[in-house]
Scaffold this motif. Structure first.
Motif, PDB file in Angstrom:
ATOM      1  N   ASP A  48     -25.088  10.671  14.159  1.00 52.91           N
ATOM      2  CA  ASP A  48     -25.240  11.446  15.395  1.00 52.91           C
ATOM      3  C   ASP A  48     -26.562  12.187  15.448  1.00 52.91           C
ATOM      4  OD1 ASP A  48     -22.781  10.621  16.273  1.00 52.91           O
ATOM      5  OD2 ASP A  48     -21.728  12.316  15.364  1.00 52.91           O
ATOM      6  N   ASN A  94     -31.755   8.762  18.414  1.00 53.73           N
ATOM      7  CA  ASN A  94     -30.802   7.807  18.992  1.00 53.73           C
ATOM      8  C   ASN A  94     -30.772   7.913  20.509  1.00 53.73           C
ATOM      9  OD1 ASN A  94     -30.208   7.378  16.342  1.00 53.73           O
ATOM     10  ND2 ASN A  94     -28.302   8.563  16.371  1.00 53.73           N
ATOM     11  N   THR A 151     -28.227   6.279  23.715  1.00 55.60           N
ATOM     12  CA  THR A 151     -27.043   5.500  24.044  1.00 55.60           C
ATOM     13  C   THR A 151     -27.142   5.021  25.480  1.00 55.60           C
ATOM     14  OG1 THR A 151     -25.706   6.818  22.526  1.00 55.60           O
ATOM     15  CG2 THR A 151     -24.530   5.519  24.172  1.00 55.60           C
ATOM     16  N   ILE A 210     -25.869   1.384  21.300  1.00 59.07           N
ATOM     17  CA  ILE A 210     -26.539   2.512  20.665  1.00 59.07           C
ATOM     18  C   ILE A 210     -27.846   1.996  20.071  1.00 59.07           C
ATOM     19  CG2 ILE A 210     -26.456   4.234  18.828  1.00 59.07           C
ATOM     20  CD1 ILE A 210     -23.448   4.244  19.081  1.00 59.07           C
ATOM     21  N   ASP A 228     -31.244   3.092  17.912  1.00 61.69           N
ATOM     22  CA  ASP A 228     -31.799   4.091  17.003  1.00 61.69           C
ATOM     23  C   ASP A 228     -33.268   3.780  16.801  1.00 61.69           C
ATOM     24  OD1 ASP A 228     -31.936   6.212  15.267  1.00 61.69           O
ATOM     25  OD2 ASP A 228     -31.289   5.048  13.531  1.00 61.69           O
ATOM     26  N   GLU A 260     -30.292  -1.657  16.936  1.00 61.40           N
ATOM     27  CA  GLU A 260     -29.338  -1.579  18.043  1.00 61.40           C
ATOM     28  C   GLU A 260     -27.965  -2.029  17.585  1.00 61.40           C
ATOM     29  OE1 GLU A 260     -30.268  -2.343  22.507  1.00 61.40           O
ATOM     30  OE2 GLU A 260     -29.591  -4.261  21.687  1.00 61.40           O
ATOM     31  N   LYS A 286     -21.021  -1.241  20.619  1.00 61.22           N
ATOM     32  CA  LYS A 286     -19.737  -0.600  20.326  1.00 61.22           C
ATOM     33  C   LYS A 286     -18.605  -1.528  20.739  1.00 61.22           C
ATOM     34  CE  LYS A 286     -20.783   3.106  22.711  1.00 61.22           C
ATOM     35  NZ  LYS A 286     -20.692   4.453  23.332  1.00 61.22           N
ATOM     36  N   HIS A 311     -18.776  -1.018  15.173  1.00 62.82           N
ATOM     37  CA  HIS A 311     -20.066  -1.391  15.734  1.00 62.82           C
ATOM     38  C   HIS A 311     -20.544  -2.699  15.112  1.00 62.82           C
ATOM     39  CE1 HIS A 311     -19.782   2.973  16.257  1.00 62.82           C
ATOM     40  NE2 HIS A 311     -20.642   2.856  17.255  1.00 62.82           N
TER      41      HIS A 311
END
Length: 914
Positions: A71, A75, A77, A82, A84, A238, A241, A247
């Motif tokens: 978290d 990052n 979303t 997601i 990063d 990437e 989800k 993931h």
């Protein structure tokens, strides 16, 4: 990465490099100062870079690079993904002095030029005329003069003139373009090594290398406004989800791979680089032939791209790949061609040339420089040498290895099946220092005298940088050169020469009988042609599997199927953890079933470098993203625009100088288009475009169309269709009500011979947005021959995925009609039924058959055109029967009663029909 002093170009060079004037006619104008080489020296960086505030000074450790992000960090979303981004090299925006600014700050204007400034042209008409004549039609100088003369005569009565006086005026205008100008330079290299009493001509030759400053080419490329929505300024990872909360990692464009992230980690060890944008420089080279005539007919172009642009942009011929050099091709008399010194000289010449050409990029590989980017913002940019696109023969030279060895690992040529430890720059340098050259050659496959050009640059390892090559390793190599040849050898070995030829003739007839399909290359005489191209191999892959079924053992069919599935999976635009598992599974099945070629006596082993390369694909995908962004098909397609077409436009005498000038003008026109587009000057069409009309010679009423199609119950089908459109719901349809309750229509009908389907298919040739257009035909006459009635996927069930949510149908007619102020576009279709509950175990393809009712009549319906997803390709199930001579691709859909749903028709079909 530290460099070994004994393994750099500067300490092992056997050449002198001289800068000299260009002697090629037509090339003098490329060079300033009356032909002398223009030197582009990189000015010393004057900006004072401040240490970014509030940023960590060390790179975080990531125990598992495939684990989902935490978290914290950098990052973002989006929907159910997601992403990063690298926390240090995150491509932050700055001002033109290198000072970081607010991330929300608007970009400064690209130019101070007005929106009506068409310099060097006077108007949009002039620019589009120049682009049309020089880029699109490639009209010769004489024809340009003739066209402009006729144009001028037609305007003279109005007291006006054409856009240009003649071809000289046109070319001079293009040459004055103020953007996109990177002139061509050249240098020479000659041999200075040991002669040992030999006076071979090649030792005294001057080898000319033509090049453009790659530093300026990269700066132009990264600042192209056309790329602003298809470029990444920071490495990222990437994850998708899943519904269960887990993931899965996704690899797509180049910056999503682990290599770019690892490079950023190394660069970020210097705190002064934090906040910079990493720009990997992708290279590619491949010899090409422009003519089989005598004289100079082969060239060795060097291409450049950047890893930041998306794969779809690099594949879409949108100037994301540029030619930056023409490398020397040494030649000598046969007397000296086998001299080991000559062969090593040719290899080292390539490396020395590359090192010299790329030298201007080197300062900014360690110290960031401020550069304007495609979105209009400035960023601190730091470069690095990225993947190198090359076929196996070129990889052998680049890696400095002995032929038949692997350029990626040290597996011995006699046992490539089991792989080996990866080659690295450190390993090779250590071996060169400790082991004699003879042992290096025999036991390690290393040519110790060759110093890779990457040794002159930081963080560069040629063994790591060699990219996967779908075209030469998979399509042309494993499929065409190996599997197709082995099948022919099996038939000859099993049945003898005469019967084998008869079987091969029937296989050719099966291939030629493949029904129409948009984009499918036709094989009118089967696969028996002499000169294979990459497109030929790709096309044959689509129809080959059913053609050999029945003539070869099932394991041979399964081996081909597993290999084709590997190829199509590797070609995906987005690759996930699940995709990699499927890829490994396909490779394992291929290795299992290909044993039939050994047990049948066709092969004694599989120690083949190009097949062995498939072992490395999962690793390379994790490093570089989806392989379709680094395939040599990209550079080979560039051959046409950068080499072959400019050569054809030359007078063939000292053609290279003319080719360089043509390339420079093409780049200037492309840069002008990007500039005018960014300023909104090319919005809207320059002329009116006309819509296509319905077919006026076909039926215009319901009854007439019923007669034309020989479908007597057509009016009934139309009434049932109307009820379903107007009144049907989830529990009721036209089949549940009396016919008298269905509305009737007897008015006008408009018939069309084709329809266009637009769908998302990024793995295939498509626009940069991934959208693809496909024509579906239903015409009584096609190209002055028999009729063509294509098959389609029809959406019939939204509760399942893939082929389970669709039915297969053949379109008999496209038409539309108005009813109560609504126009209904429709298709009359003949349905197919699925055979069995799963795909065929050998070919992996679903099987279908035409649907008939109890009385033997075709099961026909009218459907709304919106329910058609896209075209489907069916291939006859031939079994072990020969193809009758009267069956061709025109009538094969009518002649057979069982068909495969061809999932190899294209990559999108593979995704939905597997």
């Amino acid at each position: 990465m530290p460099q070994s002093p004994a393994r750099t170009q500067s300490t092992r060079r056997l050449f002198n490099i001289a800068r000299i004037p260009c002697a090629h006619p037509g090339c003098q104008r490329l060079f300033k100062n009356k032909g002398a080489l223009t030197q582009h020296k990189r000015a010393a960086h004057q900006h004072s870079f401040r240490m970014p505030q509030g940023r960590p000074t060390a790179v975080e450790e990531v125990p598992d690079r495939d684990a989902p992000p935490s978290d914290v960090g950098n990052n973002r979303t989006q929907n159910h993904f997601i992403r990063d981004y690298h926390i240090e090299l995150d491509g932050r925006i700055c001002d033109e002095d290198g000072n970081f600014i607010d991330p929300g700050a608007p970009p400064p204007p690209f130019t101070t030029r007005r929106h009506d400034d068409w310099t060097p042209y006077r108007s949009r008409l002039e620019f589009e005329t120049a682009e049309f004549l020089f880029t699109k039609t490639q009209m010769s100088a004489g024809h340009i003069d003739e066209l402009l003369h006729l144009w001028g005569v037609s305007l003279a009565v109005h007291g006006d003139d054409p856009p240009f006086a003649d071809h000289v005026d046109l070319h001079n205008t293009i040459d004055q373009t103020p953007v996109g100008d990177v002139p061509w330079n050249r240098f020479t290299i000659n041999y200075t090594g040991d002669r040992d009493g030999t006076d071979a001509p090649w030792m005294d030759g001057d080898y000319e290398i033509f090049y453009r400053d790659p530093h300026n080419v990269v700066r132009n490329m990264i600042s192209t406004p056309d790329f602003k929505d298809t470029i990444d300024y920071a490495p990222y990872r990437e994850w998708e989800k899943r519904p269960d909360g887990t993931h899965k990692r996704r690899w797509r464009d180049f910056m999503s791979g682990d290599w770019a992230w690892d490079q950023a980690d190394q660069i970020a060890e210097d705190p002064l680089t934090h906040g910079a944008a990493f720009v990997p420089v992708i290279l590619g080279s491949d010899k090409t032939t422009v003519s089989v005539a005598t004289g100079q007919n082969d060239y060795h172009p060097l291409y450049l791209s950047i890893g930041n642009v998306h794969n779809s942009t690099r594949r879409a011929h949108r100037n994301a790949v540029a030619v930056v050099g023409f490398l020397a091709i040494p030649k000598t008399a046969k007397e000296y061609s086998s001299d080991s010194r000559y062969r090593k000289f040719k290899k080292q010449l390539l490396h020395t040339s590359l090192s010299r050409i790329l030298n201007t990029l080197k300062p900014a590989m360690t110290t960031p420089e401020v550069t304007r980017c495609a979105d209009g913002h400035y960023r601190r940019v730091i470069y690095g040498l990225g993947p190198y696109i090359a076929d196996y023969e070129e990889q052998v030279v680049l890696a400095g290895i002995v032929r038949e060895w692997c350029a990626k690992c040290i597996a011995h040529p006699s046992d490539l099946e089991h792989g080996g430890e990866l080659r690295t720059r450190e390993l090779v340098d250590a071996l060169v220092e400790e082991v004699d050259f003879g042992t290096l050659w025999d036991e390690w496959g290393i040519i110790g005298e060759i110093v890779p050009f990457t040794n002159d640059f930081p963080r560069a390892d040629i063994h790591e940088l060699l990219a996967p090559d779908l075209l030469h390793q998979v399509i042309k190599g494993t499929f065409k050169d190996h599997l197709v040849s082995w099948v022919e050898q099996y038939l000859e070995q099993t049945h003898g020469g005469r019967l084998a030829k008869r079987i091969l003739d029937d296989i050719d007839r099966r291939i030629a009988a493949a029904p129409y399909f948009t984009g499918l290359r036709r094989f009118y005489q089967g696969r028996g042609f002499l000169q294979w191209t990459g497109d030929d191999s790709k096309a044959l892959m689509k129809v080959y599997l059913p053609a050999i079924e029945g003539y070869v053992p099932p394991d041979m069919v399964r081996a081909l199927r597993a290999f084709l599935e590997f190829c199509y999976i590797a070609r995906h635009d987005i690759i996930t953890d699940d995709t990699l598992k499927d890829l490994e599974n396909a490779l394992q099945r291929f290795h299992k079933y290909r044993e039939i070629f050994i047990t049948s006596g066709v092969r004694s082993d599989f120690s083949l470098p190009r097949q062995h390369a498939l072992h490395h694909y999962c690793m390379l995908i994790r490093m570089f993203g989806a392989p379709n962004g680094l395939c040599s098909s990209i550079t080979e397609s560039k051959h046409i625009k950068a080499v072959k077409e400019p050569w054809r436009r030359s007078n063939r005498y000292n053609a290279l100088g003319q080719m360089l000038l043509t390339n420079q003008r093409l780049d200037k026109i492309a840069a002008s288009r990007a500039d005018f587009t960014a300023r909104g000057m090319l919005d809207g069409p320059c002329a009116i475009s006309y819509a296509k009309y319905f077919e006026r010679k076909r039926a215009r009423t319901v009854s007439a169309l019923a007669t034309e199609l020989n479908v007597p119950n057509f009016p009934l089908l139309l009434r049932l269709f109307l009820y379903d459109q107007l009144y049907a719901d989830d529990t009721h349809s036209a089949a549940d009500v009396p016919l008298r309750n269905c509305p009737s229509y007897t008015g006008r009908i408009d018939v069309f011979n084709s329809a266009v389907s637009t769908f998302f298919a990024p793995s295939d040739a498509s626009g940069i947005s991934g959208m693809r257009r496909e024509h579906i035909r239903a015409a009584p006459r096609w190209r002055q021959d028999s009729g063509r009635y294509d098959c389609v996927f029809v959406n019939t069930d939204n509760t399942t995925d893939g082929i389970n949510e669709m039915d297969i149908a053949r379109v008999l007619c496209f038409f539309s009609f108005p009813y109560k102020k609504t126009t209904y576009p429709c298709a009359l279709v003949h349905w197919f039924k699925v055979i069995g509950t799963r795909p065929d175990q050998d070919t992996g393809m679903w099987m279908v058959r035409p649907s008939f009712d109890e009385e033997g009549a075709r099961e026909i319906s009218i459907i709304h055109i919106d329910s058609i997803f896209r075209a489907a390709h069916l291939l006859p199930i031939f079994g072990d029967q020969s193809v009758p001579k009267d069956i061709t691709y025109h009538n094969s859909l009518d002649a057979y009663r069982g068909f495969y749903v061809n999932k190899f028709a294209d990559h999108h079909a593979f995704e939905i029909a597997s």
